[in-house]
Design an enzyme around this catalytic site. Structure first.
Site, PDB file in Angstrom:
ATOM      1  N   GLU A 107      80.136  52.348  42.136  1.00 11.36           N
ATOM      2  CA  GLU A 107      79.630  53.456  42.608  1.00 11.36           C
ATOM      3  C   GLU A 107      80.392  54.389  43.707  1.00 11.36           C
ATOM      4  O   GLU A 107      80.574  55.488  43.414  1.00 11.36           O
ATOM      5  CB  GLU A 107      78.106  53.288  43.029  1.00 11.36           C
ATOM      6  N   SER A 479      19.166  23.053  39.112  1.00 14.57           N
ATOM      7  CA  SER A 479      19.093  22.007  40.267  1.00 14.57           C
ATOM      8  C   SER A 479      19.905  21.892  41.354  1.00 14.57           C
ATOM      9  O   SER A 479      19.768  20.913  42.206  1.00 14.57           O
ATOM     10  CB  SER A 479      19.096  20.539  39.293  1.00 14.57           C
TER      11      SER A 479
END
Length: 778
Positions: A107, A479
């Site tokens: 870059e 239960s």
């Protein structure tokens, strides 16, 4: 503008004479000069409009990037992220040199030498373009910072001049390292990733210091064109760009020829989505909702970090246990047929597109991968997944769907070319036909001492169904509600040794004027102690017990554990679990038995920090226990605990003690009528956990399914991790209880010779039975 007009006239005077105009060479020079002058005038005029309108410089001097909300386990594992932009702000001194070298090579190789605009770079880029050399950009990193923070991408002279002016201003105000830091954190790198730290996680599921040279080069190649050089979308172009970065690094002497060759040859595993370290989507969503309620839209941009109370290992164990046991249930109940069908065209290009469109409607679910069948027989199936090579399924991998591979199979069941199926892969790489389960599930584990979540799985697949069954599914508990009725009975003078008559019972109030006749799943045993009745989940005994203490008393008593009385009927069916609870309520309620009788409030968030780690909110420490938090008498909690241990030692959940090899497990199974819901709620030490399975639209889970086959295996698999390395826990009897005839009783309910008799129907032979029991010390 008058100044520029006068300047043009003045500079044009030498070229205005007749002799000068008559010379061709001088005419060309005049044209060139006029062109330069015109350009200077244009530049000057543009600058005259640019300079007064330069944007505020605070955006770079006081950089505040949009950082998403991140959610972690207590031990720092990432489990969720929310925000439009994925970003991890990383100081420049924490960026590895290999990444900086790769980025600068491609870059802006002279970044540390120029003053914001690299005129040598401009000339080099022009020369490369004219000679066909390696293509190079003319914008410096500083100019890109100016563009990314302040400007649009339009290609005009005004925008370019503004970029140059801003570049000089940035260079004068900030250090080189600070400029590079801004660039590396702000730049867009595809897949909603901003900055290199986020991109490293997105594409490689790594932190920056873990990147290899090859991976750093690939990331450095993305900024030029994040759409085309994005390795998740276009791996071929990304690879070409990576090699260009590596070649540039070699030319600049940043790497050796050997390093270049090794990096080019290194295979890269590219992720297609952000990877999390713990599977906790439903928990992450709860946190997101809480943060949005507190901070509104800022929750997704300010970089808040939320640390939950979840444990990474336990959360993943819970997730795996849920997935494994739901799939096991699904396999027990047979193959339902393909998920869909697509007509495959003859043209190769259209063929691929048709498969891609079909699979887009059937997203993957962890190891349940969608694929389109391209070849099928009773011995071999070939299928195309959305990514990867053609799959071959044979041998045992076809067994689950064997009926669907028969020539005479029904059309809705039959697997044929074009069918959309699910496949899964085992640890040896073998493929098998599977399917997405239809059943829903919930699992939650809490610290019984302070209510903090240890694990939460709100459903089988968050992408398929975001509904959180842990917090929001109101289901019949079956239960698993019985221990709370037994707890209420202890306060009325009953004890685990109290005998009840386990015999057929017929009561008025059934449907259509018929009597109601509760039944046991395992027949009738006559006189039986409450301890054994609970361990074996005797329904008739539970009804007789509730009848003795009254439904209204028990219903009011349930509120001590955090249950909503309005959700439970004030009749005898309540003891069989005909009311409604959530899995989270059940976990909180069982925590009372686990911790000696105290109510706890579930909590998920431990602390919230800002992007810099400053603590914004910290959960207060759990308050010291006092009578204000007490739900039940400590003697009650101790006795019920002993009874729940019996359930796991010798009752309906005995498989848990065998598989885990521990004697401190306690809990209760639960199965509703017609096996619509399956439960297990239990604990060991300070870990309380509840698992549930059922269909979203209630229907039977199967005639041979119970809480012990549906929910208990999930609980066992989780507890294997949660209890790993922890010694068994024991309970010390609290003051006020005595061991009479081998079982516990409140001191105030002792008689002179033992337990006071209660007026409870047992059988016509009760006196004989009691005499025999006393004679044999039973």
């Amino acid at each position: 503008m008058r100044f520029f007009s006068t300047a043009i006239n003045f500079l044009a005077l030498p070229f205005a004479s007749a002799n000068y105009r008559n010379s061709p060479r001088r005419t060309l020079l005049a044209l060139a000069a006029n062109g330069v002058l015109a350009l200077l005038v244009l530049v000057g005029a543009t600058l005259a409009t640019v300079l007064p309108s330069l944007p505020s410089f605070d955006v770079v001097t006081d950089y505040r990037p949009k950082i998403p909300l991140r959610i972690y386990t207590a031990d720092g594992a990432l489990l969720g992220e929310f925000g439009e932009e994925r970003r991890d702000f990383t100081p420049i001194d924490a960026v590895p040199p290999v990444l900086k070298e790769a980025l600068l090579a491609i870059e802006d190789a002279r970044f540390y030498e120029h003053s914001g605009v690299d005129y040598r770079g401009v000339l080099r880029a022009v020369a490369a373009g004219l000679t066909g050399g390696m293509r190079q950009g003319a914008s410096t990193i500083t100019m890109q910072v100016a563009r990314n923070f302040f400007l649009s991408q339009e290609k005009t002279l005004k925008r370019k001049l503004t970029e140059v002016v801003l570049a000089y201003r940035i260079e004068s105000a900030l250090s080189k390292d600070r400029i590079l830091e801004l660039y590396m954190n702000q730049i867009y790198l595809g897949q909603r990733s901003y900055g290199f730290a986020a991109a490293a996680r997105t594409y490689f599921n790594k932190r920056l210091p873990e990147l290899t040279l090859a991976e750093a080069a690939m990331l450095a190649g993305i900024p030029q064109n994040p759409a085309k050089h994005n390795p998740a979308v276009n791996p071929v172009r990304a690879k070409a760009r990576q090699e260009l970065v590596l070649k540039r690094m070699l030319q600049l002497g940043r790497i050796t020829q050997a390093q270049y060759a090794e990096a080019v040859a290194e295979p890269l595993r590219i992720g297609r989505s952000l990877q999390f370290e713990a599977h906790a989507d439903h928990a992450a969503e709860l946190v997101r909702q809480e943060l949005h309620a507190r901070y509104k839209g800022e929750a997704y941009t300010q970089g808040f970090n939320v640390y939950t109370t979840l444990d990474k290992a336990e959360q993943n164990a819970a997730y795996d246990a849920v997935r494994r046991n739901v799939l096991a249930y699904d396999q027990r109940h047979g193959y339902r047929g393909p998920e869909g069908f697509v007509a495959l065209p003859d043209n190769a290009d259209e063929w691929d597109e048709a498969i891609e469109r079909a699979l887009a409607r059937h997203p993957g679910s962890d190891n349940l991968i969608p694929a389109v069948v391209t070849e099928v027989s009773a011995r071999l199936v070939r299928a195309e997944p959305a990514a990867g090579d053609t799959l071959e399924i044979k041998g045992d991998g076809l067994r689950f769907a064997a009926r669907a591979l028969q020539p005479n199979a029904k059309m809705d069941l039959k697997i044929r070319v074009g069918s959309v199926i699910r496949v899964s892969q085992d640890g040896k790489g073998r493929w098998a036909i599977s399917q997405m389960p239809e059943v829903d599930v919930a699992f939650v584990a809490l610290n019984a001492d302070d209510g903090s979540y240890r694990a939460m799985v709100g459903g089988f697949d968050f992408a398929r169904n975001q509904f959180n069954h842990v917090t929001s599914a109101w289901r019949q508990p079956g239960s698993s509600i019985k221990p709370f009725v037994y707890s209420a009975a202890l306060e009325k003078g009953f004890s685990p040794a109290t005998l009840m008559n386990d015999a057929p019972l017929s009561l008025p109030g059934g449907e259509d004027g018929q009597p109601w006749e509760p039944r046991n799943d395992d027949g009738y045993d006559g006189p039986i102690s409450l301890r054994q009745a609970l361990a074996r989940s005797k329904n008739v005994v539970a009804v007789r017990l509730l009848q003795a203490i009254s439904p209204q008393y028990a219903r009011d008593y349930l509120q001590r554990f955090g249950f909503d009385a309005a959700k439970h009927p004030a009749n005898l069916t309540m003891t069989l679990g005909s009311g409604s609870v959530t899995p989270l309520q059940m976990a909180s309620a069982y925590a009372v038995f686990a911790n000696g009788g105290y109510r706890v409030t579930p909590r998920l968030i431990e602390k919230i920090t800002d992007a810099r780690g400053k603590v914004l909110w910290q959960a207060p420490p759990p308050p010291a226990r006092d009578d204000g938090q007490r739900a039940i008498d400590p003697r009650n909690a101790f006795i019920i605990d002993s009874m729940l241990r019996e359930v796991v030692r010798s009752g309906t959940a005995a498989v848990a003690s065998h598989r885990l090899g521990r004697n401190d497990l306690a809990g209760k199974t639960g199965t509703t009528s017609n096996a619509v819901d399956g439960w297990f709620a239990g604990y060991a030490g300070n870990v309380v956990a509840v698992s549930w399975m059922g269909y979203g639209q209630p229907r039977s889970l199967g005639g041979r399914e119970f809480g012990a086959t549906l929910a208990l295996p999930i609980w066992i698999d989780y507890m294997r991790q949660a209890l790993s390395g922890k010694p068994p826990s024991e309970r010390t009897p609290p003051p006020g209880v005595s061991l009479i005839d081998g079982d516990w009783v409140y001191d105030e309910f002792r008689g002179e010779d033992g337990v006071k008799a209660l007026d409870v129907e047992v059988s016509p032979f009760r006196s004989i039975f009691d005499a025999i029991r006393r004679a044999f010390g039973g």
